[in-house]
Scaffold this motif. Structure first.
Motif, PDB file in Angstrom:
ATOM      1  N   LYS A  53      79.586  29.637  73.508  1.00  0.00           N
ATOM      2  CA  LYS A  53      80.611  28.935  73.219  1.00  0.00           C
ATOM      3  C   LYS A  53      81.355  30.048  72.298  1.00  0.00           C
ATOM      4  CE  LYS A  53      79.675  24.162  72.755  1.00  0.00           C
ATOM      5  NZ  LYS A  53      79.797  22.999  72.016  1.00  0.00           N
ATOM      6  N   GLU A  54      83.102  30.056  72.432  1.00  0.00           N
ATOM      7  CA  GLU A  54      83.704  30.798  71.595  1.00  0.00           C
ATOM      8  C   GLU A  54      83.169  30.461  70.143  1.00  0.00           C
ATOM      9  OE1 GLU A  54      88.108  31.069  73.676  1.00  0.00           O
ATOM     10  OE2 GLU A  54      87.611  29.585  72.476  1.00  0.00           O
ATOM     11  N   ASP A  90      88.058  38.517  73.166  1.00  0.00           N
ATOM     12  CA  ASP A  90      87.142  37.574  73.423  1.00  0.00           C
ATOM     13  C   ASP A  90      86.031  37.653  72.863  1.00  0.00           C
ATOM     14  OD1 ASP A  90      88.683  36.010  75.276  1.00  0.00           O
ATOM     15  OD2 ASP A  90      88.542  37.855  76.525  1.00  0.00           O
ATOM     16  N   PHE A  91      85.400  38.914  72.529  1.00  0.00           N
ATOM     17  CA  PHE A  91      83.918  39.411  71.860  1.00  0.00           C
ATOM     18  C   PHE A  91      84.285  40.712  70.888  1.00  0.00           C
ATOM     19  CE2 PHE A  91      84.206  41.629  75.749  1.00  0.00           C
ATOM     20  CZ  PHE A  91      83.315  42.686  75.415  1.00  0.00           C
ATOM     21  N   THR A  92      83.370  40.892  70.364  1.00  0.00           N
ATOM     22  CA  THR A  92      82.999  42.163  69.541  1.00  0.00           C
ATOM     23  C   THR A  92      81.433  42.443  69.853  1.00  0.00           C
ATOM     24  OG1 THR A  92      82.649  41.210  67.498  1.00  0.00           O
ATOM     25  CG2 THR A  92      84.880  42.084  68.005  1.00  0.00           C
ATOM     26  N   ALA A  93      80.832  43.609  69.511  1.00  0.00           N
ATOM     27  CA  ALA A  93      79.555  43.885  69.477  1.00  0.00           C
ATOM     28  C   ALA A  93      79.173  45.192  69.078  1.00  0.00           C
ATOM     29  CB  ALA A  93      79.290  44.184  71.109  1.00  0.00           C
ATOM     30  N   PRO A 148      80.972  36.378  70.090  1.00  0.00           N
ATOM     31  CA  PRO A 148      81.955  35.551  70.701  1.00  0.00           C
ATOM     32  C   PRO A 148      82.926  35.299  69.679  1.00  0.00           C
ATOM     33  CG  PRO A 148      79.928  34.609  71.482  1.00  0.00           C
ATOM     34  CD  PRO A 148      79.789  35.403  70.142  1.00  0.00           C
ATOM     35  N   LEU A 149      84.303  35.350  70.113  1.00  0.00           N
ATOM     36  CA  LEU A 149      85.760  35.113  69.269  1.00  0.00           C
ATOM     37  C   LEU A 149      86.251  34.047  69.822  1.00  0.00           C
ATOM     38  CD1 LEU A 149      86.818  38.762  68.831  1.00  0.00           C
ATOM     39  CD2 LEU A 149      85.102  37.837  67.376  1.00  0.00           C
ATOM     40  N   VAL A 150      87.203  33.593  68.761  1.00  0.00           N
ATOM     41  CA  VAL A 150      87.984  32.420  69.258  1.00  0.00           C
ATOM     42  C   VAL A 150      89.293  32.873  69.528  1.00  0.00           C
ATOM     43  CG1 VAL A 150      89.319  30.413  68.446  1.00  0.00           C
ATOM     44  CG2 VAL A 150      86.923  30.823  67.442  1.00  0.00           C
ATOM     45  N   ILE A 193      81.259  33.016  78.425  1.00  0.00           N
ATOM     46  CA  ILE A 193      81.807  32.549  76.899  1.00  0.00           C
ATOM     47  C   ILE A 193      83.050  31.508  77.439  1.00  0.00           C
ATOM     48  CG2 ILE A 193      83.401  33.253  74.781  1.00  0.00           C
ATOM     49  CD1 ILE A 193      82.422  36.259  75.668  1.00  0.00           C
ATOM     50  N   ASN A 194      82.524  29.981  76.818  1.00  0.00           N
ATOM     51  CA  ASN A 194      83.388  28.960  77.290  1.00  0.00           C
ATOM     52  C   ASN A 194      84.104  28.546  76.195  1.00  0.00           C
ATOM     53  OD1 ASN A 194      81.872  28.368  79.841  1.00  0.00           O
ATOM     54  ND2 ASN A 194      80.311  27.481  78.632  1.00  0.00           N
ATOM     55  N   ASP A 195      85.506  27.986  76.371  1.00  0.00           N
ATOM     56  CA  ASP A 195      86.308  27.962  75.359  1.00  0.00           C
ATOM     57  C   ASP A 195      85.960  26.681  74.738  1.00  0.00           C
ATOM     58  OD1 ASP A 195      88.499  29.633  76.128  1.00  0.00           O
ATOM     59  OD2 ASP A 195      88.596  28.620  78.141  1.00  0.00           O
TER      60      ASP A 195
END
Length: 305
Positions: A53-54, A90-93, A148-150, A193-195
């Motif tokens: 999930k976000e 949407d994401f970082t790593a 995962p980001l919002v 990655i789901n909302d």
């Protein structure tokens, strides 16, 4: 060797069919690969993806060097991103190296939209009386951590796809390439990655019901109060106090962490709380508390007024 020859002969006989070692012998998919290679310790099967999930906790992907490789400077591994998830939105790593003698010492290397790189070393190198070196792997791993980001107000029904791909590796001593993956597998980790959906602010008064061993009943209103505005800069998640946690029975101020629909409160021998927000906005909390003698586990339903 005999087994490999037999596979080759079979492929010749099946001219119009593709033939790969791991497709032909399904029992070897999970076999340990022996050789100079780096790979994910666990990877998603081809065509499948791990669902997250976000705003969920970071996903830690272990990359390993299964067999010791003759190198003093280490093996440099590069990784890239594929899919429609956008880096920084949407994401970082980041990669976490564990190459220091002290196992608690780590080095963090942040990725960019192009991917990243990190090094895995043999942790122990010894030399016998004849001068021959031997290499021993102890904790010969690194971690790629994906967060995962919002993305507020942006929904995608099927989620956003993201693949973390081990693209190349080389021996830093001599520049020689090192095989990535094990027999064609364990070189790619696929994620969806789901909302998530949640109220823009949880603060307010809620009508409450509680489910106990005697059934569901209405109880006094419950209030959620924002604790720290700095912890909630985007009105997406924050810290809250929750009152009247067990309906008419107890009135306990309780700090709760909301991460866009998932709740985790401090847990001890007296009380613990966890839960989530349903699609209709109703908050469902699993509350367990004890008076020191009796432990009860109730469900609290909150509907914002």
């Amino acid at each position: 060797m005999k087994k490999i020859v037999n596979i080759w002969v079979l492929c010749i006989g099946l001219t119009f069919q593709s033939c790969e070692l791991y497709d032909t012998y399904k029992d070897e998919v999970n076999a340990e690969f022996i050789g100079e290679t780096v790979a994910f310790a666990v990877a998603t099967p081809v065509g499948e993806a791990d669902s997250v999930k976000e705003n969920s906790v970071p996903l830690s992907l272990t990359v390993e060097m299964p067999m010791a490789i003759q190198t003093n400077r280490g093996i440099e591994i590069r990784y890239t991103f594929e899919g429609d998830a956008v880096f920084g939105t949407d994401f970082t790593a980041k990669a976490i190296e564990r190459n220091e003698p002290n196992a608690s010492d780590v080095t963090e290397k942040y990725a960019t939209s192009q991917g990243g790189k990190f090094v895995i070393k043999n942790r122990e190198v010894s030399e016998d009386e004849a001068g021959e070196e031997s290499y021993t792997n102890t904790q010969n791993t690194a971690t790629i951590e994906v967060s995962p980001l919002v993305v507020a107000g942006v929904d995608k029904t099927s989620g956003k796809s993201l693949s973390i791909v081990l693209s190349s590796a080389k021996n830093l001593d001599n520049g020689e390439p090192i095989t990535v993956g094990q027999g064609g597998i364990k070189k790619e980790y696929n994620i969806i990655i789901n909302d998530i959906h949640c109220p823009t602010s949880l603060a307010g008064t809620y009508g409450a019901q509680i489910s106990t061993e005697t059934g569901v009943q209405d109880v006094s209103d419950v209030t959620l109060t924002n604790v720290d505005a700095l912890a909630n800069p985007d009105d997406i998640w924050g810290l809250y106090d929750i009152s009247n946690i067990a309906g008419d029975i107890q009135d306990i101020p309780f700090q709760i962490i909301d991460q866009c629909g998932e709740f985790l409160g401090p847990s001890d021998s007296y009380i613990s709380v966890q839960g989530d927000t349903e699609a209709n906005g109703r908050i469902v909390l699993d509350v367990m508390f004890s008076d020191g003698t009796t432990t009860k586990q109730w469900i609290l339903y909150l509907t914002k007024k």
